[in-house]
Design an enzyme around this catalytic site. Structure first.
Site, PDB file in Angstrom:
ATOM      1  N   GLY A  41       0.805  -1.202   0.000  1.00 27.36           N
ATOM      2  CA  GLY A  41       0.000   0.000   0.000  1.00 27.36           C
ATOM      3  C   GLY A  41       0.839   1.252   0.000  1.00 27.36           C
ATOM      4  O   GLY A  41       2.061   1.217   0.078  1.00 27.36           O
ATOM      5  N   VAL A  95       1.766   5.125   1.642  1.00 26.98           N
ATOM      6  CA  VAL A  95       1.831   5.753   2.962  1.00 26.98           C
ATOM      7  C   VAL A  95       1.756   7.269   2.788  1.00 26.98           C
ATOM      8  O   VAL A  95       2.441   7.842   1.938  1.00 26.98           O
ATOM      9  CB  VAL A  95       3.134   5.367   3.699  1.00 26.98           C
ATOM     10  CG1 VAL A  95       3.170   6.018   5.080  1.00 26.98           C
ATOM     11  CG2 VAL A  95       3.260   3.854   3.822  1.00 26.98           C
ATOM     12  N   LYS A 117      -1.135   4.368   6.398  1.00 26.89           N
ATOM     13  CA  LYS A 117      -0.877   3.356   5.370  1.00 26.89           C
ATOM     14  C   LYS A 117      -2.213   2.923   4.781  1.00 26.89           C
ATOM     15  O   LYS A 117      -3.098   2.435   5.487  1.00 26.89           O
ATOM     16  CB  LYS A 117      -0.156   2.163   6.002  1.00 26.89           C
ATOM     17  CG  LYS A 117       0.331   1.124   5.011  1.00 26.89           C
ATOM     18  CD  LYS A 117       1.133   0.061   5.761  1.00 26.89           C
ATOM     19  CE  LYS A 117       1.720  -0.951   4.810  1.00 26.89           C
ATOM     20  NZ  LYS A 117       2.506  -1.981   5.555  1.00 26.89           N
ATOM     21  N   ASP A 177      11.121  -9.339   6.119  1.00 31.35           N
ATOM     22  CA  ASP A 177      11.414  -8.379   5.043  1.00 31.35           C
ATOM     23  C   ASP A 177      12.293  -7.243   5.559  1.00 31.35           C
ATOM     24  O   ASP A 177      12.002  -6.063   5.354  1.00 31.35           O
ATOM     25  CB  ASP A 177      10.114  -7.835   4.455  1.00 31.35           C
ATOM     26  CG  ASP A 177      10.294  -7.301   3.034  1.00 31.35           C
ATOM     27  OD1 ASP A 177      11.304  -7.658   2.387  1.00 31.35           O
ATOM     28  OD2 ASP A 177       9.435  -6.543   2.572  1.00 31.35           O
TER      29      ASP A 177
END
Length: 648
Positions: free
Chosen positions: A334, A336, A350, A447
């Site tokens: 998404g 931000v 977000k 991540d």
């Protein structure tokens, strides 16, 4: 959802349902997923699975670089535990279909590991790896055939198929790419179609040997209406179906028309179903509307009644209706935006749209995990909104955005002096140590990378983006998950086997540390990195030559304690070792960084070292090895964020 927002939410869900159904219909009509004909796993197993896995990953990447360009790729990686690989798309595949076929074969072939020699045949491509050079293999003991279940009593068909296969195997030898397709009429409305193809690594004599063997193997399937010969160096097939995409195929036009008719008919049916759903929705009571289509009603009710709940309208106003001027960045899950609440507080919002159930799960996963952890080096979740037409996460606002905006910018990186970089390295380690061992729930981030390390006004680091994070119980040694993360930061054992432990985060952290201290981005793809070397390879070479300090970011040269810089290099290499068992836990990393001791364990070799490729074509029986630095891939693997939600 609250009744006041039921109409917009209902329309959104119906639109999503419509799009999903149309895509499903199109996929069903086109049937683009290649069929697996056979997977053959060798009997022998490697004595060093970890090292073999690392070289397997590198070899597969290099094959991808070549197969994307030409439909064929061969590569070799590693000194010890060498892995050779070979991939070939069939001549009838378009470039995009070739990539799809390769991805499917690349996904399935690791199931054979730790076997040292395995291959997979799909409807459109072939992929093989081995611990020895296989480029000149025409036939071997694993050659086989796959025959269809349907059969015919027509002797005319048998004769036609036999002649066609003989003609195609002979004709392929005279073609530049050793590929030939064709068809023969059997009777009114009945034809037989066929193809013959050698891998481009073979020379003419090797191709002849393979096709003669494959021809005999394929016709043994008669009277079956479909027969395939799967040899080490070639593939031969006949069928009553026009499986190849040749312009002369008599069934091509009618097949395309049938696909269009099926698709259009199905779309009309979908529209009718949606019409029924709209009527049904209007008849439902307001209470029933809470149980939304994606099954997340229970989550929504619990969040709406908690301190985490924000009103959608308040957040829309705070961001000036998500004005592009306020956009801070775009992530894999998404966009931000910066926002200012009515009380003057600055926030980061977000913005996520619910498109599929897995994306819904990502949203609630992030809310659940981040709301349960509190640490100075983790981004603080202030709340979320689940009542509007889209879902929003609300975080504390960090004015200096993410680390990558400074580290990889030739001007901004000057703001990152040694003290700030060292604080970022230590702070990120402390945040990860908390996630792995100090919080109430064990969490693996999955991540860790520069763009997910945010910086406050004093350049203090905070780990962000928990959308991919996973938590597990104390007695679990690992999780088996779908592949998710960013190539270039992903540990080799996770890429190959999909088994997730804290060691995957530690590997990512090691790569990040080496990026911070050198000011360079890790290019896991050799083909897209300077001088044909990945950052990891370059650092390892200089570390062994005791000249690693030469790789220190020029902005830091003679502006930092050399002994401390050398320690950070060594810690980064310890975290990025190929063997997960040798990587230190994060609490130990924090200890090593803060210790005054100069004695550190010596790191073993990181993955993706000693990489070299092979040419895509040779006129001799042995394919020469060449460095693939001249290949130009359309992207580098470290640039790709991956979220594959099906277990491997």
């Amino acid at each position: 959802m609250k009744p006041s927002h039921s109409s917009s939410s209902t329309h959104l869900h119906l639109l999503i349902l419509f799009l999903v159904l149309v895509l499903f219909v199109a996929a069903a009509a086109g049937d683009t997923t290649p069929t697996i004909f056979d997977t053959i796993c060798g009997r022998n197993q490697t004595q060093d699975p970890e090292a073999f896995d690392v070289n397997f990953v590198t070899t597969m990447e290099m094959i991808f670089q070549n197969i994307t360009e030409s439909g064929f790729g061969a590569a070799v990686s590693g000194g010890a535990n060498t892995v050779y690989g070979l991939g070939q798309c069939f001549g009838y595949l378009a470039p995009t279909s070739c990539q799809i076929c390769y991805f499917q074969s690349r996904l399935k072939l690791p199931h054979c590991l730790p076997a040292t020699d395995s291959r997979i045949y799909l409807d459109g491509c072939f992929l093989r790896y081995a611990d020895h050079n296989v480029s000149a293999d025409a036939t071997d003991a694993y050659d086989t055939s796959v025959c269809g279940n349907a059969s015919t009593n027509s002797s005319a068909f048998n004769d036609a198929a036999t002649r066609l296969v003989a003609n195609l195997t002979a004709g392929a030898l005279n073609q530049t790419k050793f590929y030939q397709v064709g068809s023969a009429s059997v009777a009114a409305g009945v034809s037989v179609y066929g193809m013959a193809q050698c891998w481009r690594s073979l020379n003419a004599s090797g191709c002849r040997e393979c096709l003669e063997s494959a021809r005999a193997s394929a016709v043994k399937c008669l009277p079956a209406t479909d027969g395939k010969a799967l040899n080490a160096g070639c593939f031969v097939r006949y069928s009553t179906e026009p499986f190849y995409l040749a312009a002369s195929s008599s069934g091509g036009g009618s097949s395309a028309r049938r696909t269009i008719i099926v698709a259009l008919t199905s779309v009309v049916a979908v529209l009718a179903v949606i019409g029924i759903i709209i009527i049904w929705k209007k008849m439902r009571s307001k209470d029933d509307l809470i149980d939304d289509l994606d099954g997340s009603g229970e989550y929504i009710r619990s969040i709406s009644g908690s301190h985490l709940s924000f009103k959608y309208e308040d957040l829309r106003k705070a961001t000036d209706n998500f004005n592009q001027i306020n956009k801070l960045g775009q992530g894999g899950y998404g966009s931000v935006y910066k926002g200012v609440l009515s009380d003057g507080r600055e926030i980061a919002v977000k913005r996520l749209f619910f498109t599929t159930r897995p994306w819904v799960d990502q949203f609630f996963n992030e809310v659940t995990l981040v709301s349960q952890v509190q640490h100075k080096n983790l981004v603080k979740l202030l709340g979320c909104s689940v009542e509007g037409p889209e879902s929003l996460l609300v975080y504390e606002y960090l004015c200096n955005t993410s680390l990558d905006n400074f580290l990889f910018d030739s001007f901004k990186k000057n703001l990152l002096d040694w003290e700030r970089r060292f604080e970022i390295i230590v702070g990120t380690a402390e945040g990860l140590s908390y996630l792995h061992s100090a919080s109430e729930i064990r969490i693996i981030h999955r991540d860790i990378k520069a763009s997910n390390i945010l910086l406050d006004e004093r350049f203090k680091p905070k780990i962000a983006d928990f959308g991919l994070a996973r938590n597990f119980m104390e007695d679990q040694s690992h999780l088996s998950t779908g592949l998710a993360g960013t190539f270039g930061y992903m540990a080799p054992e996770y890429i190959v086997h999909g088994q997730l432990t804290e060691k995957a985060d530690i590997y990512s952290y090691g790569v990040l540390v080496l990026e911070i201290i050198t000011g360079r981005k890790n290019h896991n793809s050799v083909a897209s990195s300077d001088e044909g070397h990945s950052l990891m390879s370059l650092i390892w070479q200089h570390f062994n030559a005791k000249t690693v300090i030469e790789l220190l970011d020029p902005c830091l040269q003679k502006r930092c304690p050399e002994e401390q810089a050398l320690k950070v290099f060594q810690v980064g290499l310890l975290c990025a070792q190929a063997s997960p068992n040798l990587r230190p836990p994060m609490w130990k990393v924090v200890e090593l960084l803060n210790s005054e001791s100069k004695e550190l364990p010596l790191p073993s070799q990181p993955p993706f070292i000693n990489v070299k490729g092979t040419s895509s074509k040779s006129n001799s029986s042995e394919s020469p090895s060449v460095v693939t630095s001249s290949s130009k891939s359309p992207f580098s693997l470290n640039q790709i964020s991956v979220s594959q939600l099906d277990a491997r």
